[in-house]
Each structure stands twice: as structure tokens, then as C-alpha cells.
Design an enzyme around this catalytic site. Structure first.
Site, PDB file in Angstrom:
ATOM      1  N   TYR A 148      -1.585  -1.546  10.889  1.00  0.00           N
ATOM      2  CA  TYR A 148      -1.867  -2.015   9.518  1.00  0.00           C
ATOM      3  C   TYR A 148      -0.722  -1.613   8.581  1.00  0.00           C
ATOM      4  O   TYR A 148      -0.140  -2.441   7.885  1.00  0.00           O
ATOM      5  CB  TYR A 148      -3.202  -1.447   9.005  1.00  0.00           C
ATOM      6  CG  TYR A 148      -3.353  -1.626   7.514  1.00  0.00           C
ATOM      7  CD1 TYR A 148      -3.553  -2.898   6.967  1.00  0.00           C
ATOM      8  CD2 TYR A 148      -3.240  -0.545   6.633  1.00  0.00           C
ATOM      9  CE1 TYR A 148      -3.645  -3.076   5.590  1.00  0.00           C
ATOM     10  CE2 TYR A 148      -3.335  -0.712   5.267  1.00  0.00           C
ATOM     11  CZ  TYR A 148      -3.544  -1.977   4.739  1.00  0.00           C
ATOM     12  OH  TYR A 148      -3.618  -2.150   3.380  1.00  0.00           O
ATOM     13  N   SER A 175       0.842  -1.197   0.000  1.00  0.00           N
ATOM     14  CA  SER A 175       0.000   0.000   0.000  1.00  0.00           C
ATOM     15  C   SER A 175       0.877   1.246   0.000  1.00  0.00           C
ATOM     16  O   SER A 175       1.991   1.240   0.557  1.00  0.00           O
ATOM     17  CB  SER A 175      -0.843  -0.031   1.277  1.00  0.00           C
ATOM     18  OG  SER A 175      -1.429   1.226   1.510  1.00  0.00           O
ATOM     19  N   LYS A 223       2.433  -3.912   6.586  1.00  0.00           N
ATOM     20  CA  LYS A 223       2.826  -3.910   5.166  1.00  0.00           C
ATOM     21  C   LYS A 223       4.328  -3.612   5.044  1.00  0.00           C
ATOM     22  O   LYS A 223       5.033  -4.235   4.249  1.00  0.00           O
ATOM     23  CB  LYS A 223       2.031  -2.850   4.388  1.00  0.00           C
ATOM     24  CG  LYS A 223       0.553  -3.139   4.275  1.00  0.00           C
ATOM     25  CD  LYS A 223       0.286  -4.335   3.383  1.00  0.00           C
ATOM     26  CE  LYS A 223      -1.181  -4.695   3.330  1.00  0.00           C
ATOM     27  NZ  LYS A 223      -1.451  -6.008   2.745  1.00  0.00           N
TER      28      LYS A 223
HETATM   29  P1  NAD Z   1     -10.655  -7.490   1.416  1.00  0.00           P
HETATM   30  O1  NAD Z   1     -10.818  -7.501   2.888  1.00  0.00           O
HETATM   31  O2  NAD Z   1     -11.846  -7.198   0.561  1.00  0.00           O
HETATM   32  O3  NAD Z   1     -10.042  -8.880   0.922  1.00  0.00           O
HETATM   33  C1  NAD Z   1      -9.189  -9.660   1.733  1.00  0.00           C
HETATM   34  C2  NAD Z   1      -9.683 -11.087   1.626  1.00  0.00           C
HETATM   35  O4  NAD Z   1      -8.834 -11.898   2.440  1.00  0.00           O
HETATM   36  C3  NAD Z   1     -11.108 -11.281   2.154  1.00  0.00           C
HETATM   37  O5  NAD Z   1     -11.821 -12.060   1.234  1.00  0.00           O
HETATM   38  C4  NAD Z   1     -10.929 -12.005   3.476  1.00  0.00           C
HETATM   39  O6  NAD Z   1     -12.022 -12.845   3.764  1.00  0.00           O
HETATM   40  C5  NAD Z   1      -9.654 -12.771   3.201  1.00  0.00           C
HETATM   41  N1  NAD Z   1      -8.887 -13.137   4.395  1.00  0.00           N
HETATM   42  C6  NAD Z   1      -8.473 -12.333   5.413  1.00  0.00           C
HETATM   43  N2  NAD Z   1      -7.747 -13.032   6.287  1.00  0.00           N
HETATM   44  C7  NAD Z   1      -7.682 -14.310   5.820  1.00  0.00           C
HETATM   45  C8  NAD Z   1      -7.075 -15.501   6.274  1.00  0.00           C
HETATM   46  N3  NAD Z   1      -6.370 -15.547   7.405  1.00  0.00           N
HETATM   47  N4  NAD Z   1      -7.200 -16.618   5.535  1.00  0.00           N
HETATM   48  C9  NAD Z   1      -7.911 -16.606   4.380  1.00  0.00           C
HETATM   49  N5  NAD Z   1      -8.521 -15.513   3.901  1.00  0.00           N
HETATM   50  C10 NAD Z   1      -8.397 -14.375   4.609  1.00  0.00           C
HETATM   51  O7  NAD Z   1      -9.477  -6.475   1.080  1.00  0.00           O
HETATM   52  P2  NAD Z   1      -9.033  -5.890  -0.312  1.00  0.00           P
HETATM   53  O8  NAD Z   1      -9.477  -4.470  -0.381  1.00  0.00           O
HETATM   54  O9  NAD Z   1      -9.399  -6.803  -1.398  1.00  0.00           O
HETATM   55  O10 NAD Z   1      -7.460  -5.863  -0.095  1.00  0.00           O
HETATM   56  C11 NAD Z   1      -6.648  -6.929  -0.532  1.00  0.00           C
HETATM   57  C12 NAD Z   1      -5.221  -6.658  -0.093  1.00  0.00           C
HETATM   58  O11 NAD Z   1      -4.791  -5.417  -0.611  1.00  0.00           O
HETATM   59  C13 NAD Z   1      -5.052  -6.553   1.425  1.00  0.00           C
HETATM   60  O12 NAD Z   1      -3.833  -7.156   1.767  1.00  0.00           O
HETATM   61  C14 NAD Z   1      -5.007  -5.066   1.678  1.00  0.00           C
HETATM   62  O13 NAD Z   1      -4.269  -4.742   2.826  1.00  0.00           O
HETATM   63  C15 NAD Z   1      -4.307  -4.578   0.420  1.00  0.00           C
HETATM   64  N6  NAD Z   1      -4.622  -3.182   0.102  1.00  0.00           N
HETATM   65  C16 NAD Z   1      -5.911  -2.813  -0.077  1.00  0.00           C
HETATM   66  C17 NAD Z   1      -6.217  -1.497  -0.374  1.00  0.00           C
HETATM   67  C18 NAD Z   1      -7.646  -1.059  -0.585  1.00  0.00           C
HETATM   68  O14 NAD Z   1      -7.894   0.133  -0.674  1.00  0.00           O
HETATM   69  N7  NAD Z   1      -8.621  -1.948  -0.701  1.00  0.00           N
HETATM   70  C19 NAD Z   1      -5.190  -0.551  -0.476  1.00  0.00           C
HETATM   71  C20 NAD Z   1      -3.874  -0.967  -0.281  1.00  0.00           C
HETATM   72  C21 NAD Z   1      -3.603  -2.299   0.003  1.00  0.00           C
HETATM   73  C1  UD1 Z   2      -6.966   4.584   3.592  1.00  0.00           C
HETATM   74  C2  UD1 Z   2      -5.988   4.133   4.638  1.00  0.00           C
HETATM   75  C3  UD1 Z   2      -4.783   3.543   3.952  1.00  0.00           C
HETATM   76  C4  UD1 Z   2      -5.212   2.401   3.051  1.00  0.00           C
HETATM   77  C5  UD1 Z   2      -6.255   2.938   2.071  1.00  0.00           C
HETATM   78  C6  UD1 Z   2      -6.817   1.872   1.225  1.00  0.00           C
HETATM   79  C7  UD1 Z   2      -6.382   5.569   6.575  1.00  0.00           C
HETATM   80  C8  UD1 Z   2      -5.832   6.664   7.421  1.00  0.00           C
HETATM   81  N1  UD1 Z   2      -5.652   5.253   5.489  1.00  0.00           N
HETATM   82  O1  UD1 Z   2      -6.349   5.547   2.761  1.00  0.00           O
HETATM   83  O2  UD1 Z   2      -3.857   3.057   4.888  1.00  0.00           O
HETATM   84  O3  UD1 Z   2      -4.115   1.863   2.343  1.00  0.00           O
HETATM   85  O4  UD1 Z   2      -7.340   3.512   2.791  1.00  0.00           O
HETATM   86  O5  UD1 Z   2      -7.576   0.984   1.992  1.00  0.00           O
HETATM   87  O6  UD1 Z   2      -7.421   4.988   6.859  1.00  0.00           O
HETATM   88  N2  UD1 Z   2     -12.437  10.973   3.870  1.00  0.00           N
HETATM   89  C9  UD1 Z   2     -13.426  11.821   4.312  1.00  0.00           C
HETATM   90  N3  UD1 Z   2     -14.546  11.270   4.862  1.00  0.00           N
HETATM   91  C10 UD1 Z   2     -14.736   9.914   4.960  1.00  0.00           C
HETATM   92  C11 UD1 Z   2     -13.708   9.061   4.489  1.00  0.00           C
HETATM   93  C12 UD1 Z   2     -12.565   9.626   3.970  1.00  0.00           C
HETATM   94  O7  UD1 Z   2     -13.296  13.032   4.236  1.00  0.00           O
HETATM   95  O8  UD1 Z   2     -15.780   9.484   5.454  1.00  0.00           O
HETATM   96  C13 UD1 Z   2     -11.226  11.574   3.249  1.00  0.00           C
HETATM   97  C14 UD1 Z   2      -9.932  11.246   3.969  1.00  0.00           C
HETATM   98  O9  UD1 Z   2      -9.675  12.202   4.973  1.00  0.00           O
HETATM   99  C15 UD1 Z   2      -8.915  11.296   2.827  1.00  0.00           C
HETATM  100  C16 UD1 Z   2      -9.744  10.827   1.597  1.00  0.00           C
HETATM  101  O10 UD1 Z   2     -11.104  11.006   1.955  1.00  0.00           O
HETATM  102  O11 UD1 Z   2      -8.508  12.597   2.590  1.00  0.00           O
HETATM  103  C17 UD1 Z   2      -9.521   9.356   1.261  1.00  0.00           C
HETATM  104  O12 UD1 Z   2      -9.761   8.591   2.432  1.00  0.00           O
HETATM  105  P1  UD1 Z   2      -9.866   6.987   2.385  1.00  0.00           P
HETATM  106  O13 UD1 Z   2     -10.785   6.578   1.305  1.00  0.00           O
HETATM  107  O14 UD1 Z   2     -10.153   6.513   3.757  1.00  0.00           O
HETATM  108  O15 UD1 Z   2      -8.425   6.550   1.931  1.00  0.00           O
HETATM  109  P2  UD1 Z   2      -6.996   6.934   2.567  1.00  0.00           P
HETATM  110  O16 UD1 Z   2      -7.130   7.580   3.860  1.00  0.00           O
HETATM  111  O17 UD1 Z   2      -6.239   7.662   1.514  1.00  0.00           O
END
Ligand code: NAD
Ligand code: UD1
Length: 336
Positions: free
Chosen positions: A149, A124, A153
């Protein structure tokens, strides 16, 4: 290739699985549905017209992993499973390190025992902490994380770098910026359990009448309109980046790290206005205090991914919001 996908029922994993199937890869999913639903897999089957090979279980379960690696010749592992809430990680610290770090070590150990070298990891932009400058390139300093979290990472990235140095693995670390949107069919998308933490899922709840208003965390940031600026990236572009990473590992060894972002930042207010214009729905909002840990602005320098993965994010903010809204209309409460 035969790919083991951990967390393949989740938001990002489900879209990547669909892309992998479309490219002719074979997929085995392991997921314990702790933050997802089997329905996502049914929808992937419908869209891909293929049946899915999935295992219900914990990706940190040694016996389960041994079984999978013994019974299948796995060419690569894509690792999405883990917990992802910044706020929850601050109260469930050990759960986060166990599920994100300890289980990843078990998975890597099993891969090593079975000579599976290729690993693609979901990292991330959070590993950059408070960036000194934008756009952020992969050479920027990492490690200034402010919550378990983010630190989980960062720790895994360090472990992966060490493994690469030891010539044990071939690895792509993908640092996602802000993935949003849904598959254009509206059949798979983000389905957060409970109240959403992130901007777009919260905005969709307000648009759908599930919540009264959106709280904007701060309007006094040093940005063009005072609200936070982020690099929102369409989930389908993100998914394509994974398939390109797999192609990349066919001809490259060692550890490589790429930003997956568009290279453009939009403010919270700009995103709201874009959504309102697209849908003709007014989003009630008010300003509230800054959210602890938030940064003013964050967007990617995606040059390395463009050049080396031959990948570019193509979809616009309008595409992201249109597709997210279609998904929301189909499944207002997600899969739950
Ligand atoms: P998500 O929660 O939708 O998907 C994660 C999946 O992993 C889920 O289906 C959950 O059931 C499964 N899971 C969790 N723990 C498990 C375990 N111990 N064994 C088997 N399955 C398990 O999340 P996502 O948004 O799809 O994110 C996927 C990856 O990307 C994560 O590692 C997250 O940290 C990373 N990531 C996500 C974002 C984002 O904005 N969504 C941003 C940066 C990084
Ligand atoms: C968040 C996580 C980041 C993670 C990413 C993807 C935090 C502090 N950071 O990023 O670690 O990798 O999600 O899962 O949680 N905002 C509002 N109102 C809301 C929600 C968000 O104003 O109800 C604003 C936030 O202040 C920010 C922007 O929207 O400026 C984006 O927020 P968000 O979608 O939560 O993502 P990040 O904070 O960038």
C-alpha cells in the site's frame, strides 16, 4: 470549475465533494462502491441540497474514462479511488498495484489525451517510512515504505514528479496524516467494511458495544506514555485542504507536495482518555504486541500548507471525537 472526483463516495472523497459543492464547483463522481455505498451520495445530496452527478464504474476503465472526458469539459481531477488497507496489501499485492498504480496510469493517460492538466492526489504520510525526526516536513526522505500500500503511494508520487518535470500536468500531492472524525451533521463519516484496522473506528466499535475491548499495539515505544503518537486531523479540515489546493492550482503550475496535518501529536492513550472524558464511556483496553510496520511517532510540519495553500487545521481532537461519536450513534454499522 468542473471536477472529476474518483472515489467520491468514500470516506475522504464524500467530505471533499460536499466542500466542493458548497464552494459552487460542479462535481462528477466515479466510484465502483468497492469500499463505500450509494447511501453516502444520498446524504451528500441531502446536505448540499444539490443532485449529484455520479457514474458507477471502475476509474481504470478506459472506455468509461473516454466517455467522461469526451462528454464533459473537466477542469481538474481529484483522485481518491484506490485500496487503502496496509494489512490487506500484504496478501493481495497485485490487486493493490493494479488498482492503485496501474489504474492511476490509465487515468493520467486519459487526462493527457484530453488536455486535462490539473490533478490532486491522495498520498499519505506513510511515504516517509520511519521518519528520522518529527515534525516531518515535505523535504524529509521518502521511500522507506514497508508494505505494498505504502509503496503504491510512493510509486505514484514518483510518476507524478516525472510528469511535472515534463510539463505535462499541474499537480498537488497531499500527504495526509491520520484523518478522523465525521461531518458535524453525523450524516457522513467513515464506514469501514469488516473489522476496522484503524484506531478511531475500532475505539468507536468498543464504545458502541460492538467489540469487547481495544487492543493497544505496544506500550513500550519511546514516547511520553509508551503508546504510539499520531497527528490526528479532522476530516473537515482535510476536506478544506483540497479546496485550497484547487485554488492554488489556478495560479501555480508544476508539481507541489504538501503535508496535511495539524502539527500536533497525541498518543493512543491520550486519545482514549479524551474520548472517555467527552462521552463518559469507559473504553476497555489491554496492551498487546506492537503491530508490525508501526512507528513510534509521526506528526506533520504543516508550515508549507499554512503558507502556500493558506490553510490551517482548525479543529481540535475533541471536535474530531465528538463528531465521530455523533456519526457512530447515527450509523453504528456505517452504511453496511
Ligand atoms: P475509501 O476506501 O473510503 O474511499 C475510496 C473510494 O474509492 C471508495 O468509495 C471505493 O469504493 C472507491 N474505489 C476503489 N477502487 C476503485 C476503482 N477501481 N474504481 C472506482 N472506485 C474505486 O478511502 P478513503 O479513506 O476515503 O481514502 C481515499 C484516498 O486517500 C485513498 O487513496 C487512500 O489511500 C488515501 N489515504 C487515506 C487515508 C485515511 O486514513 N483514510 C490516509 C492516507 C491516504
Ligand atoms: C495507518 C496505516 C497508514 C495509513 C493510515 C491511514 C498501518 C501500519 N498504517 O496509519 O499507512 O496511511 O492508517 O489510513 O496500518 N492502534 C492501536 N490499536 C488499534 C489500532 C491502532 O493501538 O486497534 C494504534 C497504532 O499502533 C498506532 C495508532 O493507534 O500507534 C494509530 O493507528 P492507525 O489508526 O491504524 O493509523 P496508522 O497506523 O498511523
Amino acid at each position: 470549475m468542473k471536477i472529476l472526483v474518483t472515489g467520491g463516495a468514500g470516506y475522504i472523497g464524500s467530505h471533499v465533494v460536499l466542500e466542493l459543492l458548497a464552494q459552487g464547483h460542479e462535481v462528477i463522481i466515479i466510484d465502483n462502491f468497492s469500499n463505500s455505498s450509494e447511501i453516502a451520495l444520498k446524504h451528500i445530496e441531502k446536505l448540499s441540497e444539490k443532485s449529484i452527478n455520479y457514474i458507477y464504474g471502475d476509474y481504470g476503465d478506459e472506455n468509461l474514462l473516454s466517455n467522461i472526458f469526451n462528454c464533459n469539459k473537466i477542469d481538474a481531477v481529484m483522485h481518491f479511488a484506490g485500496f487503502k488497507s496496509v494489512s490487506e496489501s500484504q496478501t493481495k499485492v497485485l490487486n493493490y498495484y493494479l488498482n492503485n498504480v496501474a489504474s492511476t496510469l490509465t487515468l493520467l493517460h486519459k487526462m493527457k489525451l484530453h488536455n486535462v492538466r490539473r490533478f490532486i492526489f491522495s498520498s499519505s504520510a506513510t511515504v516517509y517510512g520511519i521518519p528520522k525526526r518529527v515534525p516531518i516536513s515535505e523535504t524529509a526522505e521518502v521511500g522507506g515504505t514497508t508494505n505494498p500500500y505504502g509503496t503504491s503511494k510512493y510509486i505514484i508520487e514518483q510518476i507524478l514528479n516525472d510528469l511535472g518535470q515534463a510539463n505535462d500536468f499541474d499537480i498537488v500531492i497531499l500527504r495526509y496524516f491520520n484523518p478522523v472524525g465525521a461531518h458535524p451533521s453525523g450524516l457522513i463519516g467513515e464506514s469501514p467494511k469488516g473489522a476496522p484496522n484503524n484506531l478511531v473506528p475500532y475505539l468507536l466499535d468498543v464504545a458502541a458495544g460492538i467489540r469487547d475491548q481495544l487492543y493497544i499495539y505496544g506500550n513500550d515505544y519511546p514516547t511520553r506514555d509508551g503508546t504510539g503518537v499520531r497527528d490526528f486531523i479532522h476530516i473537515m479540515d482535510l476536506a478544506a485542504g483540497h479546496v485550497r489546493s484547487l485554488d492554488f492550482l489556478q495560479t501555480n503550475t508544476g508539481v507541489h507536495c504538501f503535508n496535511l496535518g495539524t502539527g500536533k501529536g497525541y498518543s493512543v492513550l491520550e486519545l482514549i482518555t479524551t474520548f472517555e472524558k467527552l462521552t463518559n464511556i469507559k473504553i476497555a483496553h489491554s496492551y498487546t504486541e506492537r503491530r508490525p510496520g508501526d512507528i513510534a511517532e509521526c506528526w506533520a510540519d504543516p508550515t508549507n500548507a499554512n503558507r502556500l495553500l493558506k490553510w490551517t487545521a482548525e479543529k481540535t481532537l475533541q471536535d474530531m471525537l465528538n463528531d465521530a461519536w455523533r456519526w457512530k450513534n447515527n450509523f453504528p454499522n456505517g452504511y453496511f
